[in-house]
Scaffold this active site. Structure first.
Site, PDB file in Angstrom:
ATOM      1  N   GLU A 102      16.676   5.809  -1.723  1.00  0.00           N
ATOM      2  CA  GLU A 102      15.287   5.334  -1.635  1.00  0.00           C
ATOM      3  C   GLU A 102      14.788   5.353  -0.192  1.00  0.00           C
ATOM      4  O   GLU A 102      15.582   5.345   0.747  1.00  0.00           O
ATOM      5  CB  GLU A 102      15.209   3.884  -2.147  1.00  0.00           C
ATOM      6  CG  GLU A 102      14.521   3.727  -3.490  1.00  0.00           C
ATOM      7  CD  GLU A 102      13.012   3.983  -3.472  1.00  0.00           C
ATOM      8  OE1 GLU A 102      12.506   4.701  -2.592  1.00  0.00           O
ATOM      9  OE2 GLU A 102      12.351   3.463  -4.375  1.00  0.00           O
ATOM     10  N   ASP A 103      13.475   5.321  -0.043  1.00  0.00           N
ATOM     11  CA  ASP A 103      12.907   5.264   1.310  1.00  0.00           C
ATOM     12  C   ASP A 103      12.920   3.839   1.858  1.00  0.00           C
ATOM     13  O   ASP A 103      13.387   3.596   2.965  1.00  0.00           O
ATOM     14  CB  ASP A 103      11.479   5.855   1.345  1.00  0.00           C
ATOM     15  CG  ASP A 103      10.526   5.228   0.324  1.00  0.00           C
ATOM     16  OD1 ASP A 103      10.952   4.379  -0.484  1.00  0.00           O
ATOM     17  OD2 ASP A 103       9.332   5.597   0.345  1.00  0.00           O
ATOM     18  N   ASP A 106      11.207  -3.119  -0.382  1.00  0.00           N
ATOM     19  CA  ASP A 106      10.270  -4.119   0.127  1.00  0.00           C
ATOM     20  C   ASP A 106      10.496  -5.404  -0.682  1.00  0.00           C
ATOM     21  O   ASP A 106      11.379  -6.192  -0.358  1.00  0.00           O
ATOM     22  CB  ASP A 106       8.869  -3.526  -0.034  1.00  0.00           C
ATOM     23  CG  ASP A 106       7.783  -4.326   0.644  1.00  0.00           C
ATOM     24  OD1 ASP A 106       8.111  -5.295   1.330  1.00  0.00           O
ATOM     25  OD2 ASP A 106       6.596  -3.987   0.501  1.00  0.00           O
ATOM     26  N   PHE A 155       3.699  -2.733   7.877  1.00  0.00           N
ATOM     27  CA  PHE A 155       3.524  -1.465   7.164  1.00  0.00           C
ATOM     28  C   PHE A 155       3.861  -0.298   8.083  1.00  0.00           C
ATOM     29  O   PHE A 155       3.401  -0.232   9.226  1.00  0.00           O
ATOM     30  CB  PHE A 155       2.085  -1.335   6.648  1.00  0.00           C
ATOM     31  CG  PHE A 155       1.903  -0.150   5.758  1.00  0.00           C
ATOM     32  CD1 PHE A 155       2.343  -0.183   4.442  1.00  0.00           C
ATOM     33  CD2 PHE A 155       1.319   1.021   6.243  1.00  0.00           C
ATOM     34  CE1 PHE A 155       2.200   0.927   3.615  1.00  0.00           C
ATOM     35  CE2 PHE A 155       1.166   2.128   5.413  1.00  0.00           C
ATOM     36  CZ  PHE A 155       1.607   2.083   4.104  1.00  0.00           C
ATOM     37  N   ARG A 168       3.494  11.608   6.043  1.00  0.00           N
ATOM     38  CA  ARG A 168       4.894  11.841   5.638  1.00  0.00           C
ATOM     39  C   ARG A 168       5.612  12.818   6.553  1.00  0.00           C
ATOM     40  O   ARG A 168       6.834  12.836   6.631  1.00  0.00           O
ATOM     41  CB  ARG A 168       4.949  12.423   4.217  1.00  0.00           C
ATOM     42  CG  ARG A 168       4.467  11.497   3.127  1.00  0.00           C
ATOM     43  CD  ARG A 168       4.871  12.056   1.764  1.00  0.00           C
ATOM     44  NE  ARG A 168       4.134  11.461   0.671  1.00  0.00           N
ATOM     45  CZ  ARG A 168       4.438  10.298   0.083  1.00  0.00           C
ATOM     46  NH1 ARG A 168       5.472   9.607   0.512  1.00  0.00           N
ATOM     47  NH2 ARG A 168       3.725   9.829  -0.904  1.00  0.00           N
TER      48      ARG A 168
HETATM   49  P1  5GP Z   1       9.003  -2.715  -3.639  1.00  0.00           P
HETATM   50  O1  5GP Z   1       8.980  -2.470  -5.121  1.00  0.00           O
HETATM   51  O2  5GP Z   1      10.387  -2.875  -3.080  1.00  0.00           O
HETATM   52  O3  5GP Z   1       8.103  -3.855  -3.248  1.00  0.00           O
HETATM   53  O4  5GP Z   1       8.313  -1.466  -2.970  1.00  0.00           O
HETATM   54  C1  5GP Z   1       8.965  -0.281  -2.713  1.00  0.00           C
HETATM   55  C2  5GP Z   1       7.997   0.848  -2.496  1.00  0.00           C
HETATM   56  O5  5GP Z   1       6.806   0.397  -1.832  1.00  0.00           O
HETATM   57  C3  5GP Z   1       8.611   1.885  -1.594  1.00  0.00           C
HETATM   58  O6  5GP Z   1       9.353   2.831  -2.334  1.00  0.00           O
HETATM   59  C4  5GP Z   1       7.395   2.474  -0.905  1.00  0.00           C
HETATM   60  O7  5GP Z   1       6.864   3.510  -1.699  1.00  0.00           O
HETATM   61  C5  5GP Z   1       6.412   1.335  -0.838  1.00  0.00           C
HETATM   62  N1  5GP Z   1       6.425   0.657   0.483  1.00  0.00           N
HETATM   63  C6  5GP Z   1       6.885  -0.581   0.751  1.00  0.00           C
HETATM   64  N2  5GP Z   1       6.727  -0.877   2.061  1.00  0.00           N
HETATM   65  C7  5GP Z   1       6.148   0.209   2.621  1.00  0.00           C
HETATM   66  C8  5GP Z   1       5.736   0.530   3.983  1.00  0.00           C
HETATM   67  O8  5GP Z   1       5.860  -0.249   4.946  1.00  0.00           O
HETATM   68  N3  5GP Z   1       5.199   1.772   4.161  1.00  0.00           N
HETATM   69  C9  5GP Z   1       5.042   2.677   3.159  1.00  0.00           C
HETATM   70  N4  5GP Z   1       4.497   3.838   3.481  1.00  0.00           N
HETATM   71  N5  5GP Z   1       5.419   2.404   1.878  1.00  0.00           N
HETATM   72  C10 5GP Z   1       5.965   1.187   1.629  1.00  0.00           C
END
Ligand code: 5GP
Length: 179
Positions: A102-103, A106, A155, A168
């Protein structure tokens, strides 16, 4: 480039490519050590993890397979709002060692959803590899074994991550400037 503008937001560089790659190499070494002999199947979650996946996989030296999945949002039938569906799993996961790539984690809700979905397909074990984690935002209990870097609750864009589809392509990671 120390700062970039994407649409209405300004970002400044926060993690340089060189430092990202050091941590990606460390994670790759840990995976090579821990999962040797297990022929892992890496499942990269598009789009955000494409750069991390490429740099990580170049450093994985054990026999393995790589595939790609996507999360599609659709409106739930009840009042639960947007639900994410995992699409593109074509491999047989039964009895496999799976590594989700995963990237960023959060709140962790996306990862939880992935674990639930993949868990129904009979894998032997599922491991999590993520480029970034925001520990302050985590809402669910996850065993994140392979995290390249932890960051504060800001962010970010770059190195695969976007703001409204843009950003990206940058090789470094940038943090939003709150003005
Ligand atoms: P979660 O479900 O853990 O809250 O969110 C995960 C997804 O939210 C990540 O796969 C990503 O796509 C997006 N995301 C969360 N934080 C960031 C951030 O700081 N920057 C970007 N570009 N995407 C984020």
């Amino acid at each position: 480039m120390d700062s970039i503008q994407i649409k209405d937001k300004k970002f400044t560089v926060s993690i340089k490519e060189e430092d990202i790659l050091k941590e990606v190499s460390r994670v790759a070494n840990e995976i090579n050590r821990d999962l040797a002999g297990k022929n892992p199947l890496f499942l990269s979650v598009l789009n955000g993890s494409f750069m991390f996946t490429a740099d990580l996989m170049k450093r994985i030296t054990i026999p393995c397979e790589i595939s790609f999945v996507k999360l599609a949002s659709y409106q739930g039938v009840a009042s639960t709002g947007a639900v994410k569906e995992v699409i593109g799993i074509n491999e047989d996961l039964s009895d496999r060692t799976v590594v989700i790539v995963e990237d960023i984690v959060d709140t962790g809700l996306t990862m939880q959803r992935l674990l639930e979905t993949l868990g129904t397909r009979g894998p032997k074990e599922i491991h999590i590899a993520t480029l970034l984690v925001k520990p302050e935002k985590l809402k669910v209990n996850l065993n994140i074994e392979y995290a390249a870097m932890s960051i504060p609750n800001d962010f970010i864009v770059g190195y695969g991550l976007d703001y409204d589809g843009f950003g990206r392509n940058y090789k470094d990671i940038y943090t939003v400037v709150n003005e």
